[in-house]
Design a protein around this motif. Structure first.
Motif, PDB file in Angstrom:
ATOM      1  N   GLN A 132      28.783  18.097 -30.298  1.00  0.00           N
ATOM      2  CA  GLN A 132      28.880  19.447 -29.440  1.00  0.00           C
ATOM      3  C   GLN A 132      29.249  19.772 -29.667  1.00  0.00           C
ATOM      4  O   GLN A 132      29.553  21.161 -28.192  1.00  0.00           O
ATOM      5  CB  GLN A 132      28.878  18.169 -28.377  1.00  0.00           C
ATOM      6  N   GLY A 133      30.802  19.851 -31.328  1.00  0.00           N
ATOM      7  CA  GLY A 133      31.854  21.115 -31.539  1.00  0.00           C
ATOM      8  C   GLY A 133      33.084  21.052 -30.075  1.00  0.00           C
ATOM      9  O   GLY A 133      33.584  21.709 -29.544  1.00  0.00           O
ATOM     10  N   GLN A 134      32.781  19.639 -29.724  1.00  0.00           N
ATOM     11  CA  GLN A 134      34.249  19.335 -29.234  1.00  0.00           C
ATOM     12  C   GLN A 134      35.705  19.139 -29.144  1.00  0.00           C
ATOM     13  O   GLN A 134      36.270  19.470 -28.780  1.00  0.00           O
ATOM     14  CB  GLN A 134      34.017  18.204 -28.429  1.00  0.00           C
ATOM     15  N   LEU A 135      35.539  19.944 -31.240  1.00  0.00           N
ATOM     16  CA  LEU A 135      36.514  19.461 -31.079  1.00  0.00           C
ATOM     17  C   LEU A 135      37.013  21.413 -31.573  1.00  0.00           C
ATOM     18  O   LEU A 135      37.856  21.160 -32.143  1.00  0.00           O
ATOM     19  CB  LEU A 135      36.851  18.835 -32.892  1.00  0.00           C
ATOM     20  N   GLY A 136      35.772  21.794 -31.140  1.00  0.00           N
ATOM     21  CA  GLY A 136      36.524  23.681 -31.551  1.00  0.00           C
ATOM     22  C   GLY A 136      36.516  23.665 -32.421  1.00  0.00           C
ATOM     23  O   GLY A 136      38.065  25.033 -32.738  1.00  0.00           O
ATOM     24  N   LEU A 137      36.662  23.400 -33.707  1.00  0.00           N
ATOM     25  CA  LEU A 137      37.047  24.374 -35.200  1.00  0.00           C
ATOM     26  C   LEU A 137      35.601  25.216 -35.563  1.00  0.00           C
ATOM     27  O   LEU A 137      35.747  25.677 -36.338  1.00  0.00           O
ATOM     28  CB  LEU A 137      36.635  22.943 -36.441  1.00  0.00           C
ATOM     29  N   GLY A 138      34.463  25.207 -34.786  1.00  0.00           N
ATOM     30  CA  GLY A 138      33.432  26.853 -35.300  1.00  0.00           C
ATOM     31  C   GLY A 138      32.607  25.656 -35.356  1.00  0.00           C
ATOM     32  O   GLY A 138      31.678  26.364 -36.560  1.00  0.00           O
ATOM     33  N   ASN A 139      32.544  24.516 -35.460  1.00  0.00           N
ATOM     34  CA  ASN A 139      31.634  23.552 -36.030  1.00  0.00           C
ATOM     35  C   ASN A 139      31.273  22.714 -35.241  1.00  0.00           C
ATOM     36  O   ASN A 139      31.664  21.948 -34.052  1.00  0.00           O
ATOM     37  CB  ASN A 139      31.361  23.307 -37.425  1.00  0.00           C
ATOM     38  N   ASP A 140      29.743  21.775 -36.380  1.00  0.00           N
ATOM     39  CA  ASP A 140      29.553  20.178 -35.737  1.00  0.00           C
ATOM     40  C   ASP A 140      29.880  19.241 -36.549  1.00  0.00           C
ATOM     41  O   ASP A 140      28.944  18.195 -36.381  1.00  0.00           O
ATOM     42  CB  ASP A 140      28.364  20.688 -34.925  1.00  0.00           C
ATOM     43  N   ILE A 141      31.139  19.173 -37.697  1.00  0.00           N
ATOM     44  CA  ILE A 141      31.319  18.491 -38.009  1.00  0.00           C
ATOM     45  C   ILE A 141      31.741  17.281 -37.678  1.00  0.00           C
ATOM     46  O   ILE A 141      33.444  17.890 -37.702  1.00  0.00           O
ATOM     47  CB  ILE A 141      31.267  18.962 -39.802  1.00  0.00           C
ATOM     48  N   THR A 142      31.688  15.881 -38.128  1.00  0.00           N
ATOM     49  CA  THR A 142      32.594  15.308 -37.739  1.00  0.00           C
ATOM     50  C   THR A 142      34.045  15.435 -39.128  1.00  0.00           C
ATOM     51  O   THR A 142      33.606  15.516 -39.476  1.00  0.00           O
ATOM     52  CB  THR A 142      32.342  13.338 -38.140  1.00  0.00           C
ATOM     53  N   THR A 143      35.230  15.714 -38.227  1.00  0.00           N
ATOM     54  CA  THR A 143      36.767  15.421 -38.916  1.00  0.00           C
ATOM     55  C   THR A 143      36.716  13.987 -39.155  1.00  0.00           C
ATOM     56  O   THR A 143      37.906  13.259 -37.487  1.00  0.00           O
ATOM     57  CB  THR A 143      37.275  16.468 -37.904  1.00  0.00           C
ATOM     58  N   LYS A 144      37.719  13.806 -39.841  1.00  0.00           N
ATOM     59  CA  LYS A 144      38.353  12.736 -40.971  1.00  0.00           C
ATOM     60  C   LYS A 144      39.646  12.747 -40.228  1.00  0.00           C
ATOM     61  O   LYS A 144      40.211  11.521 -40.723  1.00  0.00           O
ATOM     62  CB  LYS A 144      37.891  11.408 -41.560  1.00  0.00           C
ATOM     63  N   LYS A 145      40.543  13.169 -40.728  1.00  0.00           N
ATOM     64  CA  LYS A 145      41.754  13.948 -40.273  1.00  0.00           C
ATOM     65  C   LYS A 145      42.260  14.991 -39.805  1.00  0.00           C
ATOM     66  O   LYS A 145      41.223  15.856 -39.104  1.00  0.00           O
ATOM     67  CB  LYS A 145      42.082  13.802 -41.518  1.00  0.00           C
ATOM     68  N   VAL A 177      29.602  25.266 -27.021  1.00  0.00           N
ATOM     69  CA  VAL A 177      31.007  25.564 -27.181  1.00  0.00           C
ATOM     70  C   VAL A 177      31.783  25.404 -28.529  1.00  0.00           C
ATOM     71  O   VAL A 177      32.065  24.022 -28.271  1.00  0.00           O
ATOM     72  CB  VAL A 177      31.599  26.647 -26.645  1.00  0.00           C
ATOM     73  N   ASP A 178      31.410  25.577 -29.744  1.00  0.00           N
ATOM     74  CA  ASP A 178      32.669  25.091 -30.992  1.00  0.00           C
ATOM     75  C   ASP A 178      33.395  25.943 -30.742  1.00  0.00           C
ATOM     76  O   ASP A 178      34.336  24.703 -31.730  1.00  0.00           O
ATOM     77  CB  ASP A 178      31.765  24.843 -31.863  1.00  0.00           C
ATOM     78  N   LYS A 179      34.016  26.620 -30.263  1.00  0.00           N
ATOM     79  CA  LYS A 179      35.523  27.231 -30.300  1.00  0.00           C
ATOM     80  C   LYS A 179      35.613  27.516 -28.920  1.00  0.00           C
ATOM     81  O   LYS A 179      35.460  27.459 -28.164  1.00  0.00           O
ATOM     82  CB  LYS A 179      35.536  28.698 -31.099  1.00  0.00           C
ATOM     83  N   PRO A 180      37.368  27.067 -28.782  1.00  0.00           N
ATOM     84  CA  PRO A 180      37.443  27.132 -27.178  1.00  0.00           C
ATOM     85  C   PRO A 180      37.280  28.624 -26.674  1.00  0.00           C
ATOM     86  O   PRO A 180      38.018  29.867 -27.352  1.00  0.00           O
ATOM     87  CB  PRO A 180      38.581  27.093 -27.274  1.00  0.00           C
TER      88      PRO A 180
END
Length: 439
Positions: free
Chosen positions: A65-78, A128-131
């Motif tokens: 859902q863009g909750q990482l705020g990185l501008g995408n919806d890709i799961t981040t493993k680090k 929203v994928d960016k804060p």
């Protein structure tokens, strides 16, 4: 020790992960931010956010859902740094089921992720994928943030509380069940000192030490009589005889720490998260957990609980699936009595955050002059300042790992085989409303 090497961790401390954190195939792990100390941590359902003393924000985990705020919806493993808010110094963070809220030193609130019930405090957007800056409230200093499945709460340094998002079951405490798309002041006649959101309920502590709860009443998680079926405004939980200092809400349970260091729990305990054994699997009114030590903090995940003692020891109970309780690697069963986490016998635990399936811990190595005093997580950087030369030497030793963060997992000396936390930690010697679901 027992054929295992000791981890070389900076004096300023490290972050440890357990459970389904998306790091290193869900195995226990550890990392730290070079030349920086972590000052705030939070876990969502399946994502994690860390705030460094410099104001930088690091994230990892589920990002659908863009909750990482990185501008995408890709799961981040680090751990990855959010670049879009680098001009703001972030100091606080809170993770909901699939959204995140930040508070900056300049007094602004930011949010990203799912906005299905207006939990971002933003109008006319679903995701929203960016804060993005929340414009519905004037800039001011914040003391604490908390997020539920689809609602958010912010506590100011002046003791005022703002709420927004889904209002189902009255979890905003505004006297109705309406959705509020901008932060709305929750009027109360006393200053508030601590707040916490469960998936579908909310709690706060007042300056006088009283606990108030509101929202969904199911399974007794509000600590009120089972005859109470609608709680649209804050209700006093009068059955706790001592003054309350802190509260934490889980998926269907709640835990509080009193000024005297006692822990009371209530709500659903089917997985052991109440810490009162197998004879009491549900409590409508708070009961004290038999600990044998004084507690200073508590954190509730969806169906598990973590407690920090005044000596910096960590205790956990509840659902042990995925190893989220940080007990021995082969212990994934439910734990009905709080057990000490022996992995941290040489560490002082400052803060713990519990999510849906994982737990993260902020800890420093025991040092000679800190055995009789407790440091808050906000003073962790003081340790680094006092030992700046030592920290720099250790960081230079790890420069080959990464310019920002050490590579996960840690590598063995011959760099041929990765080592997980359970291999590098000293061996123990003695010492949410998207759809309701269960794990």
């Amino acid at each position: 020790m027992d054929g295992m090497e000791e981890i070389e961790i900076p004096v300023s401390g490290a972050i440890f992960t357990f459970g389904k954190s998306h790091l290193s195939e869900f195995l226990p792990n550890q990392f730290w931010v070079n030349n920086d100390s972590v000052v705030d941590i939070s876990c969502g359902d399946e994502h994690t956010v860390l705030v460094a003393e410099s104001g930088r924000v690091f994230v990892f985990g589920n990002n659908a859902q863009g909750q990482l705020g990185l501008g995408n919806d890709i799961t981040t493993k680090k751990p990855s740094c959010i670049k879009s808010i680098k001009n703001e110094k972030i100091k606080l963070v809170a993770c909901g089921r699939s959204h995140t809220v930040f508070a900056s030193e300049s007094g602004y609130l930011y949010s990203c992720g799912s906005n299905s019930e207006s939990q971002l405090g933003l109008k006319e957007v679903r995701q929203v994928d960016k804060p993005q800056c929340i414009n519905g409230v004037e800039p001011q200093q914040y003391k604490m943030l908390s997020c539920g499945a689809d609602h958010s709460v912010a506590l100011t340094v002046n003791g005022e509380v703002y709420v927004w998002g889904g209002g189902d079951d009255g979890k905003l405490g505004l006297g109705d069940e309406q959705e509020h798309n901008i932060p709305t002041l929750l009027s109360f006649d006393e200053k508030i000192t601590c707040i916490s959101c469960g998936y579908y309920h909310t709690a706060f502590v007042t300056e006088s030490g009283k606990l108030y709860t509101f929202g969904e009443t199911d399974e007794g998680k509000l600590g009120l009589e089972n005859s109470v079926r609608e709680v649209l405004t804050p209700h006093h939980v009068s059955s706790i005889p001592e003054k309350v200092k802190a509260v934490s809400c889980g998926g269907s349970h709640t835990a509080v720490v009193t000024v005297d260091g006692k822990v009371y729990t209530f709500g659903d305990g089917s997985n052991g998260q109440l810490g009162r054994g197998t004879s009491e699997l549900q409590l409508w009114t708070p009961k004290c957990v038999e600990l044998g030590f004084k507690a200073v903090d508590v954190s509730c995940g969806e169906n598990f609980t973590a407690i920090i003692s005044e000596n910096g020891f960590l205790y956990t109970c509840g659902n042990g699936r995925h190893g989220r309780l940080a007990q021995e690697q082969d212990s994934y069963s439910n734990q009905f009595i709080p057990q000490r986490v022996n992995r941290f016998r040489q560490f002082f635990v400052h803060k713990v955050a519990c999510g849906g399936c994982h737990m993260i811990v902020s800890a420093t190595k025991h040092v000679e002059d800190s055995s009789n005093r407790r440091h808050s997580i906000n003073s962790m950087n003081d340790i680094g300042l006092l030992n700046e030369a030592r920290v720099r030497r250790r960081q230079l030793h790890n420069m080959s790992l990464n310019k920002t963060m050490p590579v996960l997992p840690q590598l063995s000396r011959n760099n041929s085989k990765p080592k997980m936390l359970n291999q590098t930690m000293p061996h123990p010697l003695s010492k949410k409303k998207l759809t309701k679901r269960t794990r």
